[in-house]
Enzyme design. Structure first.
Site, PDB file in Angstrom:
ATOM      1  N   HIS A  24     -70.427  18.493  -9.657  1.00 45.68           N
ATOM      2  CA  HIS A  24     -69.292  18.007 -10.427  1.00 45.68           C
ATOM      3  C   HIS A  24     -68.872  19.074 -11.438  1.00 45.68           C
ATOM      4  O   HIS A  24     -69.675  19.939 -11.787  1.00 45.68           O
ATOM      5  CB  HIS A  24     -69.662  16.769 -11.252  1.00 45.68           C
ATOM      6  CG  HIS A  24     -70.346  15.674 -10.509  1.00 45.68           C
ATOM      7  ND1 HIS A  24     -69.713  14.505 -10.165  1.00 45.68           N
ATOM      8  CD2 HIS A  24     -71.636  15.539 -10.066  1.00 45.68           C
ATOM      9  CE1 HIS A  24     -70.566  13.703  -9.544  1.00 45.68           C
ATOM     10  NE2 HIS A  24     -71.748  14.321  -9.474  1.00 45.68           N
ATOM     11  N   TYR A  25     -67.665  18.970 -11.969  1.00 44.80           N
ATOM     12  CA  TYR A  25     -67.383  19.615 -13.249  1.00 44.80           C
ATOM     13  C   TYR A  25     -67.261  18.521 -14.299  1.00 44.80           C
ATOM     14  O   TYR A  25     -66.981  17.358 -13.985  1.00 44.80           O
ATOM     15  CB  TYR A  25     -66.175  20.531 -13.214  1.00 44.80           C
ATOM     16  CG  TYR A  25     -64.814  19.957 -12.902  1.00 44.80           C
ATOM     17  CD1 TYR A  25     -64.366  18.741 -13.416  1.00 44.80           C
ATOM     18  CD2 TYR A  25     -63.913  20.690 -12.128  1.00 44.80           C
ATOM     19  CE1 TYR A  25     -63.095  18.255 -13.157  1.00 44.80           C
ATOM     20  CE2 TYR A  25     -62.645  20.216 -11.851  1.00 44.80           C
ATOM     21  CZ  TYR A  25     -62.243  18.995 -12.371  1.00 44.80           C
ATOM     22  OH  TYR A  25     -60.980  18.518 -12.113  1.00 44.80           O
ATOM     23  N   THR A  26     -67.495  18.890 -15.561  1.00 39.68           N
ATOM     24  CA  THR A  26     -67.493  17.875 -16.616  1.00 39.68           C
ATOM     25  C   THR A  26     -66.089  17.343 -16.893  1.00 39.68           C
ATOM     26  O   THR A  26     -65.932  16.171 -17.246  1.00 39.68           O
ATOM     27  CB  THR A  26     -68.093  18.436 -17.916  1.00 39.68           C
ATOM     28  OG1 THR A  26     -67.464  19.687 -18.230  1.00 39.68           O
ATOM     29  CG2 THR A  26     -69.603  18.648 -17.753  1.00 39.68           C
ATOM     30  N   GLU A  89     -73.799  18.339 -13.211  1.00 42.92           N
ATOM     31  CA  GLU A  89     -72.530  18.525 -13.913  1.00 42.92           C
ATOM     32  C   GLU A  89     -72.442  19.985 -14.357  1.00 42.92           C
ATOM     33  O   GLU A  89     -73.373  20.509 -14.979  1.00 42.92           O
ATOM     34  CB  GLU A  89     -72.437  17.610 -15.130  1.00 42.92           C
ATOM     35  CG  GLU A  89     -72.282  16.140 -14.803  1.00 42.92           C
ATOM     36  CD  GLU A  89     -70.842  15.739 -14.489  1.00 42.92           C
ATOM     37  OE1 GLU A  89     -69.943  16.612 -14.598  1.00 42.92           O
ATOM     38  OE2 GLU A  89     -70.624  14.562 -14.149  1.00 42.92           O
ATOM     39  N   HIS A 131     -67.908  16.443  -5.721  1.00 43.17           N
ATOM     40  CA  HIS A 131     -67.495  15.077  -6.035  1.00 43.17           C
ATOM     41  C   HIS A 131     -66.235  14.703  -5.251  1.00 43.17           C
ATOM     42  O   HIS A 131     -66.080  13.567  -4.816  1.00 43.17           O
ATOM     43  CB  HIS A 131     -67.239  14.960  -7.544  1.00 43.17           C
ATOM     44  CG  HIS A 131     -67.332  13.561  -8.059  1.00 43.17           C
ATOM     45  ND1 HIS A 131     -67.114  13.244  -9.379  1.00 43.17           N
ATOM     46  CD2 HIS A 131     -67.625  12.382  -7.446  1.00 43.17           C
ATOM     47  CE1 HIS A 131     -67.265  11.949  -9.551  1.00 43.17           C
ATOM     48  NE2 HIS A 131     -67.578  11.398  -8.394  1.00 43.17           N
ATOM     49  N   ASP A 141     -63.098  17.483  -8.365  1.00 41.95           N
ATOM     50  CA  ASP A 141     -64.110  18.442  -8.802  1.00 41.95           C
ATOM     51  C   ASP A 141     -65.182  18.682  -7.739  1.00 41.95           C
ATOM     52  O   ASP A 141     -65.428  17.813  -6.908  1.00 41.95           O
ATOM     53  CB  ASP A 141     -64.746  17.985 -10.117  1.00 41.95           C
ATOM     54  CG  ASP A 141     -65.352  16.592 -10.066  1.00 41.95           C
ATOM     55  OD1 ASP A 141     -64.695  15.665  -9.577  1.00 41.95           O
ATOM     56  OD2 ASP A 141     -66.494  16.420 -10.539  1.00 41.95           O
TER      57      ASP A 141
END
Length: 229
Positions: A24-26, A89, A131, A141
């Site tokens: 994921h990215y935040t 993340e 994700h 993401d």
């Protein structure tokens, strides 16, 4: 590898063995805000690890517990992705806050972490996903700037096929059937096609099924796809 324990209360018990890794990215303006949210009981979200821009790694949920990172999602007949996966993340503002390339220091920490997790749980390359792959109608993401090719060269993720490509000339329905067979939820066809493009053909994410998309998907469905070298 130095990992800093930064526990989140947002977890429960697994119902499935680990067979997936989800990146994921935040998607928040800064790391501090993302960490606070991942530790907030009211937010009901978490991850197993967070990797900051400078390469700092936080462990927020133990790997034997079910972190709450995937939400409503599906991959290869698994609907409870949280139970079956490790979630990482990666600090990045994301598309809503000024999406940026992932720094070298961050990737230098992320790749060994992925390698250890994949080896520990015997996760196959096809189950190292973003994700957006598991929730195409909701998520983008880690996005088109994420260097999947760096993982693929180390056999930590599937490559973008580039060799011995053939166009199967599928119809739209045929392409979506193949996409579903590969692992995607195709309930929202456009979203699934764009998620596939974001992952395997990131320079053109238009939701249009063209010969290149068909060739890439066919190669991925065959044994030992080759590329990203």
């Amino acid at each position: 590898m130095t990992i800093i324990d930064t526990p989140s209360p947002n977890w429960d018990e697994r119902a499935l063995p680990v067979s997936m890794l989800v990146l994921h990215y935040t998607g928040m303006p800064d790391a501090e805000g993302a960490i606070a949210r991942l530790r907030d009981p009211a937010a009901k979200v978490s991850c197993h690890y967070l990797v900051a821009e400078d390469g700092t790694i936080l462990r927020m949920v133990d790997e034997d517990k079910r972190a709450w990172h995937a939400g409503r999602s599906h991959w290869r007949e698994i609907d409870d992705v949280n139970s079956a996966s490790i979630g990482i993340e990666i600090v990045n503002p994301g598309h809503d806050w000024g999406y940026l390339p992932f720094p070298a220091e961050q990737m230098s920490a992320l790749i060994p972490l992925i390698a250890e997790i994949v080896e520990r749980h015997r996760i196959t390359r096809g189950n190292v996903v973003g994700h957006s792959d598991i929730a195409p109608a909701r998520k983008r993401d880690p996005g088109e700037l994420f260097p999947w090719h760096d993982l693929a060269r180390l056999r930590l993720a599937l490559p973008r096929p580039t060799k011995n490509l053939m166009d199967p000339h599928w119809s739209e329905a045929g392409f979506c059937l193949a996409l579903e067979r590969f692992g995607y939820d195709v309930t929202d066809r456009m979203a699934a096609i764009m998620a596939f493009q974001r992952r395997f053909r990131p320079e053109l994410i238009d939701g249009e099924i063209d010969a290149e998309c068909r060739m890439i998907l066919l190669a991925l469905l065959l044994p030992r796809p080759q590329g990203d070298d």
